[in-house]
Scaffold this active site. Structure first.
Site, PDB file in Angstrom:
ATOM      1  N   ARG A  36      -5.186  43.005  29.552  1.00  0.00           N
ATOM      2  CA  ARG A  36      -5.173  44.636  29.378  1.00  0.00           C
ATOM      3  C   ARG A  36      -7.253  44.412  28.632  1.00  0.00           C
ATOM      4  O   ARG A  36      -7.239  45.356  28.799  1.00  0.00           O
ATOM      5  CB  ARG A  36      -4.780  44.660  27.553  1.00  0.00           C
ATOM      6  CG  ARG A  36      -4.940  44.179  26.695  1.00  0.00           C
ATOM      7  CD  ARG A  36      -4.026  44.247  25.048  1.00  0.00           C
ATOM      8  NE  ARG A  36      -4.130  43.715  24.422  1.00  0.00           N
ATOM      9  CZ  ARG A  36      -3.865  43.311  22.963  1.00  0.00           C
ATOM     10  NH1 ARG A  36      -2.662  44.297  23.101  1.00  0.00           N
ATOM     11  NH2 ARG A  36      -3.679  42.597  22.411  1.00  0.00           N
ATOM     12  N   GLU A  37      -7.507  43.287  29.355  1.00  0.00           N
ATOM     13  CA  GLU A  37      -8.581  42.935  27.925  1.00  0.00           C
ATOM     14  C   GLU A  37      -9.218  42.193  29.733  1.00  0.00           C
ATOM     15  O   GLU A  37     -10.408  42.293  30.239  1.00  0.00           O
ATOM     16  CB  GLU A  37      -8.964  42.076  27.429  1.00  0.00           C
ATOM     17  CG  GLU A  37      -9.853  42.400  26.688  1.00  0.00           C
ATOM     18  CD  GLU A  37      -9.817  41.784  24.726  1.00  0.00           C
ATOM     19  OE1 GLU A  37      -9.335  42.129  24.848  1.00  0.00           O
ATOM     20  OE2 GLU A  37     -11.060  41.420  24.580  1.00  0.00           O
ATOM     21  N   HIS A  38      -9.174  41.280  29.299  1.00  0.00           N
ATOM     22  CA  HIS A  38      -9.951  39.735  30.704  1.00  0.00           C
ATOM     23  C   HIS A  38      -8.649  38.755  30.824  1.00  0.00           C
ATOM     24  O   HIS A  38      -8.729  38.386  30.838  1.00  0.00           O
ATOM     25  CB  HIS A  38     -10.769  38.960  29.969  1.00  0.00           C
ATOM     26  CG  HIS A  38     -10.987  39.147  28.697  1.00  0.00           C
ATOM     27  ND1 HIS A  38     -12.587  39.411  27.845  1.00  0.00           N
ATOM     28  CD2 HIS A  38      -9.757  38.393  27.806  1.00  0.00           C
ATOM     29  CE1 HIS A  38     -11.501  38.803  26.347  1.00  0.00           C
ATOM     30  NE2 HIS A  38     -10.283  38.664  26.396  1.00  0.00           N
ATOM     31  N   MET A  39      -9.064  38.729  32.762  1.00  0.00           N
ATOM     32  CA  MET A  39      -8.674  37.845  33.344  1.00  0.00           C
ATOM     33  C   MET A  39      -8.755  36.180  32.598  1.00  0.00           C
ATOM     34  O   MET A  39     -10.172  35.543  32.396  1.00  0.00           O
ATOM     35  CB  MET A  39      -8.539  37.074  34.616  1.00  0.00           C
ATOM     36  CG  MET A  39      -8.259  39.029  35.448  1.00  0.00           C
ATOM     37  SD  MET A  39      -6.489  39.250  35.603  1.00  0.00           S
ATOM     38  CE  MET A  39      -6.423  40.772  36.158  1.00  0.00           C
ATOM     39  N   GLY A  40      -7.925  35.488  32.404  1.00  0.00           N
ATOM     40  CA  GLY A  40      -7.776  34.229  32.142  1.00  0.00           C
ATOM     41  C   GLY A  40      -7.430  34.312  30.269  1.00  0.00           C
ATOM     42  O   GLY A  40      -7.528  33.035  29.482  1.00  0.00           O
ATOM     43  N   ILE A  42      -7.395  33.997  26.550  1.00  0.00           N
ATOM     44  CA  ILE A  42      -7.956  34.041  25.549  1.00  0.00           C
ATOM     45  C   ILE A  42      -8.797  32.786  25.491  1.00  0.00           C
ATOM     46  O   ILE A  42     -10.063  32.264  25.383  1.00  0.00           O
ATOM     47  CB  ILE A  42      -7.880  33.758  23.921  1.00  0.00           C
ATOM     48  CG1 ILE A  42      -6.757  35.076  23.312  1.00  0.00           C
ATOM     49  CG2 ILE A  42      -8.273  32.748  22.939  1.00  0.00           C
ATOM     50  CD1 ILE A  42      -8.142  35.590  22.988  1.00  0.00           C
ATOM     51  N   LYS A  52     -16.057  24.645  24.020  1.00  0.00           N
ATOM     52  CA  LYS A  52     -16.496  23.131  24.867  1.00  0.00           C
ATOM     53  C   LYS A  52     -18.026  22.770  25.332  1.00  0.00           C
ATOM     54  O   LYS A  52     -18.612  22.545  25.387  1.00  0.00           O
ATOM     55  CB  LYS A  52     -15.345  22.884  26.169  1.00  0.00           C
ATOM     56  CG  LYS A  52     -13.989  21.937  25.387  1.00  0.00           C
ATOM     57  CD  LYS A  52     -12.937  22.957  24.417  1.00  0.00           C
ATOM     58  CE  LYS A  52     -13.430  22.452  23.174  1.00  0.00           C
ATOM     59  NZ  LYS A  52     -12.678  23.932  22.571  1.00  0.00           N
ATOM     60  N   GLY A 180     -10.259  26.738   6.444  1.00  0.00           N
ATOM     61  CA  GLY A 180      -9.045  26.568   8.366  1.00  0.00           C
ATOM     62  C   GLY A 180     -10.084  24.977   7.955  1.00  0.00           C
ATOM     63  O   GLY A 180     -11.060  25.107   8.769  1.00  0.00           O
ATOM     64  N   HIS A 443     -12.107  -3.318  33.369  1.00  0.00           N
ATOM     65  CA  HIS A 443     -12.539  -3.680  32.913  1.00  0.00           C
ATOM     66  C   HIS A 443     -13.430  -2.940  33.489  1.00  0.00           C
ATOM     67  O   HIS A 443     -14.702  -3.424  34.917  1.00  0.00           O
ATOM     68  CB  HIS A 443     -12.675  -4.393  32.070  1.00  0.00           C
ATOM     69  CG  HIS A 443     -13.789  -5.629  31.521  1.00  0.00           C
ATOM     70  ND1 HIS A 443     -13.764  -5.264  30.194  1.00  0.00           N
ATOM     71  CD2 HIS A 443     -14.901  -6.091  31.571  1.00  0.00           C
ATOM     72  CE1 HIS A 443     -14.987  -5.607  29.895  1.00  0.00           C
ATOM     73  NE2 HIS A 443     -15.881  -6.315  30.903  1.00  0.00           N
TER      74      HIS A 443
HETATM   75  C1  LIG Z   1     -12.103  28.881  19.397  1.00  0.00           C
HETATM   76  C2  LIG Z   1     -10.353  28.384  20.166  1.00  0.00           C
HETATM   77  C3  LIG Z   1     -10.446  27.213  20.820  1.00  0.00           C
HETATM   78  C4  LIG Z   1      -9.414  26.942  21.340  1.00  0.00           C
HETATM   79  N1  LIG Z   1      -9.200  25.887  22.154  1.00  0.00           N
HETATM   80  C5  LIG Z   1      -8.429  25.411  22.909  1.00  0.00           C
HETATM   81  C6  LIG Z   1      -8.474  23.773  23.589  1.00  0.00           C
HETATM   82  O1  LIG Z   1      -9.712  23.200  23.692  1.00  0.00           O
HETATM   83  N2  LIG Z   1      -7.488  23.455  23.993  1.00  0.00           N
HETATM   84  C7  LIG Z   1      -6.056  24.272  24.057  1.00  0.00           C
HETATM   85  O2  LIG Z   1      -5.236  23.909  24.866  1.00  0.00           O
HETATM   86  N3  LIG Z   1      -6.584  25.899  22.810  1.00  0.00           N
HETATM   87  C8  LIG Z   1      -7.095  25.966  22.446  1.00  0.00           C
HETATM   88  N4  LIG Z   1      -7.369  27.505  21.936  1.00  0.00           N
HETATM   89  C9  LIG Z   1      -6.247  27.935  21.950  1.00  0.00           C
HETATM   90  C10 LIG Z   1      -5.878  28.958  23.231  1.00  0.00           C
HETATM   91  O3  LIG Z   1      -6.401  29.578  23.379  1.00  0.00           O
HETATM   92  C11 LIG Z   1      -4.562  29.037  23.907  1.00  0.00           C
HETATM   93  O4  LIG Z   1      -3.420  28.092  23.310  1.00  0.00           O
HETATM   94  C12 LIG Z   1      -4.004  29.806  24.971  1.00  0.00           C
HETATM   95  O5  LIG Z   1      -5.259  31.357  25.153  1.00  0.00           O
HETATM   96  C13 LIG Z   1      -2.474  30.474  24.894  1.00  0.00           C
HETATM   97  O6  LIG Z   1      -2.620  31.187  26.222  1.00  0.00           O
HETATM   98  P1  LIG Z   1      -1.641  32.521  26.359  1.00  0.00           P
HETATM   99  O7  LIG Z   1      -1.371  32.853  27.787  1.00  0.00           O
HETATM  100  O8  LIG Z   1      -0.426  31.777  25.575  1.00  0.00           O
HETATM  101  O9  LIG Z   1      -2.174  33.540  26.093  1.00  0.00           O
HETATM  102  P2  LIG Z   1      -4.062  34.238  25.917  1.00  0.00           P
HETATM  103  O10 LIG Z   1      -4.516  33.588  26.369  1.00  0.00           O
HETATM  104  O11 LIG Z   1      -3.740  35.197  24.466  1.00  0.00           O
HETATM  105  O12 LIG Z   1      -3.612  35.205  27.188  1.00  0.00           O
HETATM  106  C14 LIG Z   1      -2.843  36.748  26.651  1.00  0.00           C
HETATM  107  C15 LIG Z   1      -3.135  37.793  27.011  1.00  0.00           C
HETATM  108  O13 LIG Z   1      -2.246  39.130  27.679  1.00  0.00           O
HETATM  109  C16 LIG Z   1      -3.082  40.008  27.024  1.00  0.00           C
HETATM  110  N5  LIG Z   1      -2.660  41.105  26.454  1.00  0.00           N
HETATM  111  C17 LIG Z   1      -2.117  41.282  25.201  1.00  0.00           C
HETATM  112  N6  LIG Z   1      -1.201  42.280  24.717  1.00  0.00           N
HETATM  113  C18 LIG Z   1      -1.412  42.998  25.812  1.00  0.00           C
HETATM  114  C19 LIG Z   1      -0.300  43.789  26.864  1.00  0.00           C
HETATM  115  N7  LIG Z   1       0.400  44.625  26.096  1.00  0.00           N
HETATM  116  N8  LIG Z   1      -0.894  44.590  27.842  1.00  0.00           N
HETATM  117  C20 LIG Z   1      -1.218  43.631  29.134  1.00  0.00           C
HETATM  118  N9  LIG Z   1      -2.197  42.517  28.851  1.00  0.00           N
HETATM  119  C21 LIG Z   1      -2.075  41.764  26.833  1.00  0.00           C
HETATM  120  C22 LIG Z   1      -5.242  39.697  26.278  1.00  0.00           C
HETATM  121  O14 LIG Z   1      -5.462  39.961  26.340  1.00  0.00           O
HETATM  122  C23 LIG Z   1      -4.682  37.851  26.733  1.00  0.00           C
HETATM  123  O15 LIG Z   1      -5.309  37.697  27.798  1.00  0.00           O
HETATM  124  C24 LIG Z   1      -8.971  27.472  21.579  1.00  0.00           C
HETATM  125  C25 LIG Z   1      -8.415  29.018  20.686  1.00  0.00           C
HETATM  126  C26 LIG Z   1      -9.409  29.465  20.430  1.00  0.00           C
HETATM  127  C27 LIG Z   1      -8.878  30.543  19.495  1.00  0.00           C
END
Ligand SMILES: Cc1cc2nc3c(=O)[nH]c(=O)nc-3n(C[C@H](O)[C@H](O)[C@H](O)COP(=O)(O)OP(=O)(O)OC[C@H]3O[C@@H](n4cnc5c(N)ncnc54)[C@H](O)[C@@H]3O)c2cc1C
Length: 464
Positions: A36-40, A42, A52, A180, A443
């Site tokens: 719904r928002e962006h490939m890749g 969060i 990073k 936090g 080493h």
């Molecule tokens: C600031 C920050 C720093 C981080 N640093 C690290 C790190 O260094 N190392 C690490 O391992 N993790 C890190 N994380 C955590 C990591 O980003 C997440 O664990 C990871 O992105 C989870 O992947 P996911 O695929 O489960 O979900 P997400 O990456 O959240 O992807 C889910 C996707 O689903 C989409 N979506 C949601 N609902 C719908 C819908 N109804 N229809 C279509 N699309 C939808 C969203 O738009 C999103 O793009 C960090 C998080 C944050 C916030």
């Protein structure tokens, strides 16, 4: 006519969803992924990668201040916050389009839109131009999570920031409160503190980085305090009074109330799963508070509906989500994947000094009834660390005293987020002290400390 029936529909193209989609396609499944928002997700856009990139700028800035130590000279060291953010956003964009390219290359149908499960393998997608109905024998929900907001501490983007605001700051904080002290809070505290913000971290539990080994938390606290941070543990922000350009925080610590004024607050108080508006409850998918309940294979209990990644709860880590994605795709394709082993999921925090760990902490191993042997080795005893000018840190290893099984590794110091993988493999292979003692470490490298820590656990340490 566009294809509307698939073997697998993935909802959400974060590191869980897009990896599952690619693996499914590799195994011959017809796959659609809806985002719904962006490939890749969060990770690439607002998490792992852009943080990073920003932390790297802070690290270089910090090293520039130490130039003299290395026989170098620099003049007029300064930074441009907009340029730091621009670089970070550029990197996120580059990787985001890379995901689109990978999906295309693997013949995954990618649709930009919001998906809802409609039952019996049907998915309704709302796009910019209307709605589309798709069907699949298997649906993988990988919709991730978002920042948890405590009542009264909600982000407003001006004085109180979520991680998204902290990644695209409109101003440089002078006096910053971070609420936090998990990985996200500490990474932002480290970034802004290094760039000169007077930084206070408030943690409700009895120590910062509460999931880490106690010794590592204590080491980190000492280092952060030395860098000028104010660390307040067993403290709770009860209220924020937002004024004109300032926020007054009401903080309770050890039964005493104090107020302190800041110009910026970053709220990093946890994560809630994106479970809403997906039609999950109507199908009978179980949700525990804000997370979807699954078995070890991502099965929700509803035929043909799987869930992975942040949506299913802690640890909220990209590599866990990706690995689960691969596992579910393989299961659907008729393979026999192994479930993810929690003890092999490393956690990394990219602050200065870096922190990395895998497996059980000493306390958790003891609580699980294990008699342990513990080894420690300081960066100060390692030639490469001294040559790098990085003598602050330690590596701790925890073994089962009876069997020699490696139970956990805990590191703090330069580049430990790169080192940890050595012992992730160790844990995956259920290695023992004997294998590790007999391994030859190159080493001069920082990895030699991993060896010495094991030697120390067995009273054989050389360089200490
Ligand atoms: C600031 C920050 C720093 C981080 N640093 C690290 C790190 O260094 N190392 C690490 O391992 N993790 C890190 N994380 C955590 C990591 O980003 C997440 O664990 C990871 O992105 C989870 O992947 P996911 O695929 O489960 O979900 P997400 O990456 O959240 O992807 C889910 C996707 O689903 C989409 N979506 C949601 N609902 C719908 C819908 N109804 N229809 C279509 N699309 C939808 C969203 O738009 C999103 O793009 C960090 C998080 C944050 C916030």
């Amino acid at each position: 006519m566009a294809q509307d029936s698939f073997d697998l529909i993935v909802i959400g193209a974060g590191p869980g969803g897009y990896v599952a989609a690619i693996r499914g396609a590799q195994l011959g499944l017809s796959v659609a992924v809806i985002e719904r928002e962006h490939m890749g997700g969060i990770c690439l856009n607002w998490g792992c990668i852009p943080t990073k990139a920003m932390l790297r700028s802070a690290e270089v800035f910090h090293l520039m201040h130490r130039a003299k130590e290395f026989g170098l000279s620099t003049e007029g060291i300064s930074y441009d916050l907009d340029a730091i953010v621009k670089r970070s956003r550029g990197i996120a964009k580059q990787l985001n389009s890379g995901v689109g390219h990978l999906l295309k290359k693997n013949k995954v149908t990618a649709i930009m839109g919001s998906a809802t499960l409609a039952g019996n393998g049907r998915v309704t997608v709302t796009t910019k131009t209307g709605t589309q109905d798709l069907t699949a024998a298997n649906i993988l929900v990988a919709t991730g999570a978002r920042a948890h907001e405590l009542p009264g501490l909600e982000a407003d983007g001006d004085l109180v920031w979520s991680y998204k605001h902290a990644l695209t700051p409109k101003h440089m904080p002078k006096n910053l409160l971070v609420i936090g002290s998990g990985a996200i809070g500490i990474e932002f505290a480290s970034f802004y503190n290094t760039l000169g913000a007077k930084t206070t971290v408030v943690e409700v539990l009895d120590r910062i980085l509460p999931v880490e080994d106690e010794e590592i938390s204590a080491f980190a606290k000492k280092s952060f305090v030395k860098q000028g941070m104010d660390i307040r543990e067993k403290a709770r922000v009860k209220r924020l009074d937002r004024g004109k350009g300032t926020v007054t925080a009401h903080i309770e610590q050890n039964g005493k109330f104090t107020t302190q004024t800041f110009d910026t607050v970053i709220s990093a108080v946890g994560i809630v799963g994106n479970t809403e508006d997906l039609g999950l409850e109507a199908l009978g998918v179980k949700i525990d508070r804000t997370h979807v309940v699954t078995d070890a294979y991502g099965r929700t209990g509803v035929e043909g509906v799987f869930a992975i990644g942040d949506l299913t709860g802690a640890p909220w880590l990209a590599h866990k989500a990706s690995h689960e994605g691969t596992m579910v795709a393989e299961l659907i394709a008729g393979r026999s994947p192994h479930p993810v082993k929690p003890e092999t999921i490393a956690g990394c925090t990219y602050c200065t000094p870096q922190i990395a760990s895998v497996g059980l902490t000493e306390a958790k191993a003891k609580a699980a009834g294990r008699e342990v042997k513990v080894g420690r080795f300081p960066f100060l005893g390692n030639g490469k660390a001294i040559a790098l000018g990085e003598s602050e840190g330690m590596i701790k290893t925890v073994f089962d005293a009876a069997t020699g099984e490696l139970l956990g590794t805990h590191m703090i110091g330069a580049e430990v987020t790169e080192l940890i993988q050595g012992y992730v493999i160790g844990q995956q292979m259920e290695t023992t002290e004997e294998d590790l003692i007999n391994t030859v470490f190159p080493h001069p490298t920082l990895s030699e400390m991993m060896h010495e820590s094991v030697l120390d656990a067995y009273d054989r340490v050389i360089h200490m």
